[in-house]
Design a protein around this motif. Structure first.
Motif, short mmCIF file in Angstrom:
data_model
loop_
_atom_site.label_atom_id
_atom_site.label_comp_id
_atom_site.label_asym_id
_atom_site.label_seq_id
_atom_site.Cartn_x
_atom_site.Cartn_y
_atom_site.Cartn_z
N GLU A 72 -2.08 -10.67 23.23
CA GLU A 72 -1.49 -8.97 22.83
C GLU A 72 -2.27 -8.24 23.36
OE1 GLU A 72 0.89 -9.45 20.58
OE2 GLU A 72 1.09 -11.87 20.44
N CYS A 73 -3.13 -7.66 24.45
CA CYS A 73 -3.95 -6.44 24.75
C CYS A 73 -2.62 -5.54 25.61
CB CYS A 73 -4.57 -7.10 26.16
SG CYS A 73 -5.70 -7.74 25.50
N GLY A 74 -1.53 -5.88 26.11
CA GLY A 74 -0.75 -5.25 26.83
C GLY A 74 -1.67 -4.98 28.23
N LEU A 75 -2.26 -4.76 28.80
CA LEU A 75 -2.82 -4.81 30.33
C LEU A 75 -1.28 -4.22 31.20
CD1 LEU A 75 -6.65 -6.07 29.63
CD2 LEU A 75 -5.60 -3.78 29.27
N GLU A 76 -1.07 -5.95 31.08
CA GLU A 76 0.64 -5.75 32.09
C GLU A 76 1.45 -4.99 31.99
OE1 GLU A 76 2.50 -8.04 35.49
OE2 GLU A 76 0.74 -7.80 34.88
N SER A 77 1.25 -4.01 31.22
CA SER A 77 2.33 -2.62 31.02
C SER A 77 2.24 -1.73 32.03
CB SER A 77 2.42 -2.23 29.77
OG SER A 77 1.25 -1.80 29.13
N ARG A 78 3.02 -1.19 32.46
CA ARG A 78 3.04 0.15 33.12
C ARG A 78 1.87 1.51 32.53
NH1 ARG A 78 8.94 0.86 34.69
NH2 ARG A 78 9.35 -0.47 36.31
N ALA A 94 -2.40 1.49 34.35
CA ALA A 94 -2.29 2.93 34.46
C ALA A 94 -3.86 3.30 34.48
CB ALA A 94 -1.65 3.71 34.33
N HIS A 95 -3.93 2.94 33.38
CA HIS A 95 -5.10 2.69 32.54
C HIS A 95 -6.68 2.42 33.25
CE1 HIS A 95 -4.31 5.44 29.41
NE2 HIS A 95 -3.53 4.54 28.50
N LEU A 96 -6.48 0.98 33.44
CA LEU A 96 -7.36 0.67 34.39
C LEU A 96 -7.17 0.55 35.72
CD1 LEU A 96 -6.13 -3.56 33.41
CD2 LEU A 96 -8.65 -1.82 33.07
N GLU A 97 -6.22 1.42 36.55
CA GLU A 97 -6.14 1.75 37.93
C GLU A 97 -7.39 3.47 37.94
OE1 GLU A 97 -3.88 1.53 42.28
OE2 GLU A 97 -2.38 1.92 39.44
N ARG A 98 -6.90 3.68 36.81
CA ARG A 98 -8.26 5.00 36.93
C ARG A 98 -9.42 4.25 36.95
NH1 ARG A 98 -11.02 7.51 34.28
NH2 ARG A 98 -10.51 6.38 32.05
N LEU A 99 -9.65 3.89 35.79
CA LEU A 99 -11.14 3.26 35.61
C LEU A 99 -11.60 2.42 37.13
CD1 LEU A 99 -13.46 2.80 33.91
CD2 LEU A 99 -13.24 0.44 33.59
N CYS A 129 1.31 -12.37 34.82
CA CYS A 129 1.07 -10.80 34.56
C CYS A 129 0.55 -10.84 36.24
CB CYS A 129 -0.53 -10.80 34.00
SG CYS A 129 -0.48 -11.13 32.53
N PRO A 130 1.59 -10.81 37.48
CA PRO A 130 1.60 -10.50 37.81
C PRO A 130 1.16 -8.61 38.41
CG PRO A 130 4.15 -10.10 37.34
CD PRO A 130 3.35 -10.49 36.89
N ARG A 131 1.03 -7.47 38.16
CA ARG A 131 1.09 -6.21 38.08
C ARG A 131 -0.62 -6.34 38.01
NH1 ARG A 131 4.84 -3.60 34.24
NH2 ARG A 131 6.73 -3.93 35.16
N LEU A 132 -1.17 -7.25 36.61
CA LEU A 132 -3.05 -7.12 36.68
C LEU A 132 -3.21 -7.91 37.31
CD1 LEU A 132 -5.18 -6.23 34.76
CD2 LEU A 132 -4.19 -7.96 33.27
N THR A 133 -2.48 -8.91 38.15
CA THR A 133 -3.35 -9.62 39.33
C THR A 133 -3.25 -9.29 40.71
OG1 THR A 133 -2.67 -11.98 38.01
CG2 THR A 133 -2.86 -12.35 40.65
N ARG A 134 -2.70 -8.12 40.80
CA ARG A 134 -2.40 -7.59 41.80
C ARG A 134 -3.71 -6.01 41.55
NH1 ARG A 134 2.81 -7.56 42.80
NH2 ARG A 134 3.28 -5.82 41.25
N LEU A 135 -3.39 -5.61 40.47
CA LEU A 135 -4.61 -4.81 40.09
C LEU A 135 -6.32 -5.21 41.32
CD1 LEU A 135 -5.34 -1.90 38.11
CD2 LEU A 135 -6.66 -3.70 37.75
N LEU A 136 -6.37 -6.76 39.90
CA LEU A 136 -7.57 -7.59 40.19
C LEU A 136 -8.07 -7.78 41.76
CD1 LEU A 136 -7.68 -9.21 36.87
CD2 LEU A 136 -8.96 -8.18 37.17
N GLY A 137 -7.02 -8.14 42.25
CA GLY A 137 -6.98 -8.17 43.79
C GLY A 137 -7.47 -6.69 44.36
N HIS A 138 -6.01 -5.88 44.57
CA HIS A 138 -6.66 -4.46 44.84
C HIS A 138 -8.77 -3.87 44.84
CE1 HIS A 138 -5.51 -1.11 47.52
NE2 HIS A 138 -6.20 -0.40 46.04
N TYR A 139 -8.21 -4.47 43.35
CA TYR A 139 -10.07 -3.79 43.05
C TYR A 139 -11.22 -5.07 43.01
CZ TYR A 139 -7.61 0.57 42.41
OH TYR A 139 -7.13 1.87 42.70
#
Length: 162
Positions: A39-45, A49-54, A78-88
Motif C-alpha cells: 500500500e506504500c506506492g513506492l513502486e510508482s514513478r 523519483a522521491h527515493l532516487e532523490r534521497l 516491484c522491478p523499479r524499486l528492486t532496480r533502485l535498491l541495487g543501484h543505491y
C-alpha cells in the motif's frame, strides 16, 4: 515544515500522499517499516523519483532502510524499486523481520527523525502524518532499531559480486 503539524488520513491514497510528502522533505535518512509494501506506492514513478532523490544525495550508508515482514511482494511486483535498491546498495538496504517481530502491526515511515507517517494498523488505511522535531516518535525508532538488529538481511538490491 517548521511548526509542528498533524494531519489525519483515512484512505490508502491519503497514506501514499503523506508518504510522498515526507519523502520529498527528507534530507538525510528514511526508515520504513511495512509488512510488505503493498500500500506504500513506492513502486510508482513518483515513489521511485522521491527515493532516487534521497539516495542520489546520500552521504550516509543508512540513508534508506526498509524493514518488512515479507519481501515476497517486493521481489515479485516491484522491478523499479528492486532496480533502485541495487543501484543505491551503498546507502539503501532491506531486511525482513524474524518470527518474534511479526506481531508488529503499525506501518510507518520516519524521515530525518522528525517527519512521521504512520497507519494505526497494517490492515487499515487510517493513520496520521506528523511533523515534530521533539522526538515524540522515538519509541517507533527504537522499535525499528531493535527489530533491524535481529532481522534477516535481504538479497534484494545486493550486488552479487561475481
Amino acid at each position: 515544515m517548521d511548526a509542528p503539524h498533524e494531519q489525519s488520513f483515512d484512505s490508502y491514497g491519503g497514506y501514499r500522499a503523506a508518504l510522498f510528502d515526507a519523502l520529498e522533505h527528507a534530507q538525510q535518512t528514511v526508515i520504513l517499516f511495512d509488512p510488505d509494501l503493498r500500500e506504500c506506492g513506492l513502486e510508482s514513478r513518483a515513489g521511485i523519483a522521491h527515493l532516487e532523490r534521497l539516495c542520489s544525495r546520500a552521504t550516509r550508508r543508512d540513508a534508506l532502510r526498509i524493514l518488512l515482514h515479507s519481501a515476497a511482494w517486493l521481489e515479485k511486483e516491484c522491478p523499479r524499486l528492486t532496480r533502485l535498491l541495487g543501484h543505491y546498495a551503498h546507502c539503501a538496504s532491506v531486511r525482513t523481520t524474524n518470527a518474534s517481530a511479526r506481531t508488529w502491526s503499525q506501518p510507518f515511515l520516519l524521515a530525518d527523525d522528525n517527519l512521521l507517517v504512520t497507519r494505526f494498523h497494517q490492515d487499515l488505511p487510517r493513520g496520521k502524518a506528523i511533523t515534530d522535531g521533539s522526538g515524540a516518535h522515538a519509541h517507533l525508532a527504537l522499535q525499528f532499531e531493535a527489530s533491524w538488529l535481529t532481522a534477516d538481511t535481504s538479497t534484494i538490491g545486493t550486488p552479487l559480486g561475481i
